[in-house]
Design a protein around this motif. Structure first.
Motif, mmCIF file in Angstrom:
data_model
loop_
_atom_site.group_PDB
_atom_site.id
_atom_site.type_symbol
_atom_site.label_atom_id
_atom_site.label_comp_id
_atom_site.label_asym_id
_atom_site.label_seq_id
_atom_site.Cartn_x
_atom_site.Cartn_y
_atom_site.Cartn_z
ATOM 1 N N ILE A 53 -9.574 24.927 4.809
ATOM 2 C CA ILE A 53 -8.811 25.386 5.752
ATOM 3 C C ILE A 53 -7.999 23.821 6.631
ATOM 4 O O ILE A 53 -6.858 23.979 6.901
ATOM 5 N N ILE A 54 -8.733 22.822 6.843
ATOM 6 C CA ILE A 54 -8.252 21.763 7.467
ATOM 7 C C ILE A 54 -7.289 21.026 6.367
ATOM 8 O O ILE A 54 -6.225 20.521 6.858
ATOM 9 N N TRP A 55 -7.511 20.978 5.210
ATOM 10 C CA TRP A 55 -6.592 20.498 4.158
ATOM 11 C C TRP A 55 -5.450 21.331 4.171
ATOM 12 O O TRP A 55 -4.344 20.850 4.177
ATOM 13 N N MET A 56 -5.438 22.772 4.196
ATOM 14 C CA MET A 56 -4.288 23.434 3.898
ATOM 15 C C MET A 56 -3.233 23.100 5.371
ATOM 16 O O MET A 56 -2.078 23.025 5.190
ATOM 17 N N PHE A 57 -4.095 23.129 6.506
ATOM 18 C CA PHE A 57 -3.144 22.719 7.755
ATOM 19 C C PHE A 57 -2.569 21.736 7.790
ATOM 20 O O PHE A 57 -1.520 21.593 8.171
ATOM 21 N N ASP A 58 -3.365 20.322 7.349
ATOM 22 C CA ASP A 58 -2.868 19.160 7.540
ATOM 23 C C ASP A 58 -1.713 18.850 6.633
ATOM 24 O O ASP A 58 -0.678 18.556 6.635
ATOM 25 N N THR A 59 -1.957 19.511 5.374
ATOM 26 C CA THR A 59 -0.813 19.217 4.398
ATOM 27 C C THR A 59 0.437 20.256 4.616
ATOM 28 O O THR A 59 1.253 19.859 4.118
ATOM 29 N N SER A 60 0.413 21.400 5.395
ATOM 30 C CA SER A 60 1.329 21.877 5.417
ATOM 31 C C SER A 60 2.238 21.676 6.690
ATOM 32 O O SER A 60 3.531 21.971 6.758
ATOM 33 N N VAL A 61 1.714 20.674 7.581
ATOM 34 C CA VAL A 61 2.350 20.504 8.604
ATOM 35 C C VAL A 61 2.596 18.733 8.963
ATOM 36 O O VAL A 61 3.310 18.667 10.060
ATOM 37 N N SER A 62 2.096 18.164 8.107
ATOM 38 C CA SER A 62 2.294 16.869 8.158
ATOM 39 C C SER A 62 3.734 16.330 8.036
ATOM 40 O O SER A 62 4.227 15.653 8.705
ATOM 41 N N SER A 63 4.332 16.775 6.740
ATOM 42 C CA SER A 63 5.419 16.279 6.384
ATOM 43 C C SER A 63 6.397 17.325 5.789
ATOM 44 O O SER A 63 5.600 18.113 5.085
ATOM 45 N N LYS A 87 -5.424 30.128 -4.726
ATOM 46 C CA LYS A 87 -4.734 31.355 -4.085
ATOM 47 C C LYS A 87 -6.037 32.303 -3.900
ATOM 48 O O LYS A 87 -6.230 32.935 -3.101
ATOM 49 N N LEU A 88 -6.842 32.493 -4.910
ATOM 50 C CA LEU A 88 -8.070 33.365 -5.085
ATOM 51 C C LEU A 88 -8.941 32.878 -3.782
ATOM 52 O O LEU A 88 -9.709 33.739 -2.889
ATOM 53 N N VAL A 89 -9.117 31.224 -3.626
ATOM 54 C CA VAL A 89 -9.845 31.051 -2.667
ATOM 55 C C VAL A 89 -9.121 31.379 -1.136
ATOM 56 O O VAL A 89 -9.857 31.707 -0.042
ATOM 57 N N ALA A 90 -8.025 31.155 -1.184
ATOM 58 C CA ALA A 90 -7.284 31.624 -0.022
ATOM 59 C C ALA A 90 -7.375 33.068 0.556
ATOM 60 O O ALA A 90 -7.610 33.378 1.569
ATOM 61 N N LEU A 91 -7.503 33.787 -0.724
ATOM 62 C CA LEU A 91 -7.351 35.132 -0.432
ATOM 63 C C LEU A 91 -8.915 35.681 0.088
ATOM 64 O O LEU A 91 -9.246 36.529 1.191
#
Length: 148
Positions: A53-63, A87-91
């Motif tokens: 979750i932290i990786w997804m948030f960090d990479t999606s809002v950094s730049s 995608k399966l883990v995100a699901l």
């Protein structure tokens, strides 16, 4: 004198602990028990996937560059991990959040309302919790996998 005697009572149900090895296959858990167990499972799943979750948030809002890398990870994969697995883990994470919040709202309602603490409400609200979380997960999963 025998006419006045009360008829014999049927034997009482025997409640015992279940054995995980022998009884688990045939044990019929009520819907409220299933929701309770899945509520705990979803909480553990969210806790274990916290680095993801932290990786997804960090990479999606950094730049913009990191967001492009984020989109590429979901589309074509990241390193040796294919995109469909991400995608399966995100699901699974989506299901965990949806189930945890619907079961939590069910528990809150049962804490607030005395009428909600009954066997009938427990069964119907557990079935509704399962149906709502699965239906919303299917809808968001279809969006995640690009079906609409």
């Amino acid at each position: 004198m025998t006419e006045l005697a009360t008829p014999p009572r049927p034997p009482r149900r025997e409640f015992r602990n279940i054995n995980a090895i022998t009884d688990l296959r045939t044990y019929r858990l009520p819907p409220a028990g299933i929701v309770s167990i899945l509520h705990r499972v979803s909480g553990v799943l969210m806790f274990l996937l916290l680095p993801f979750i932290i990786w997804m948030f960090d990479t999606s809002v950094s730049s913009e560059i990191s967001f492009a890398r984020f989109k590429a990870a979901f589309n074509s994969g990241l390193g040796f991990v294919p995109g469909w697995l991400i995608k399966l883990v995100a699901l699974a994470l989506i299901w965990a959040y949806l189930h945890h919040i619907t079961a939590g709202l069910r528990h809150l309602w049962m804490d607030v309302s005395h009428a909600a603490v009954s066997k009938e409400f427990g069964k119907s609200s557990a079935i509704a919790t399962l149906a709502i979380s699965i239906l919303l997960t299917l809808i968001l999963g279809a969006k995640l996998f690009g079906l609409y």
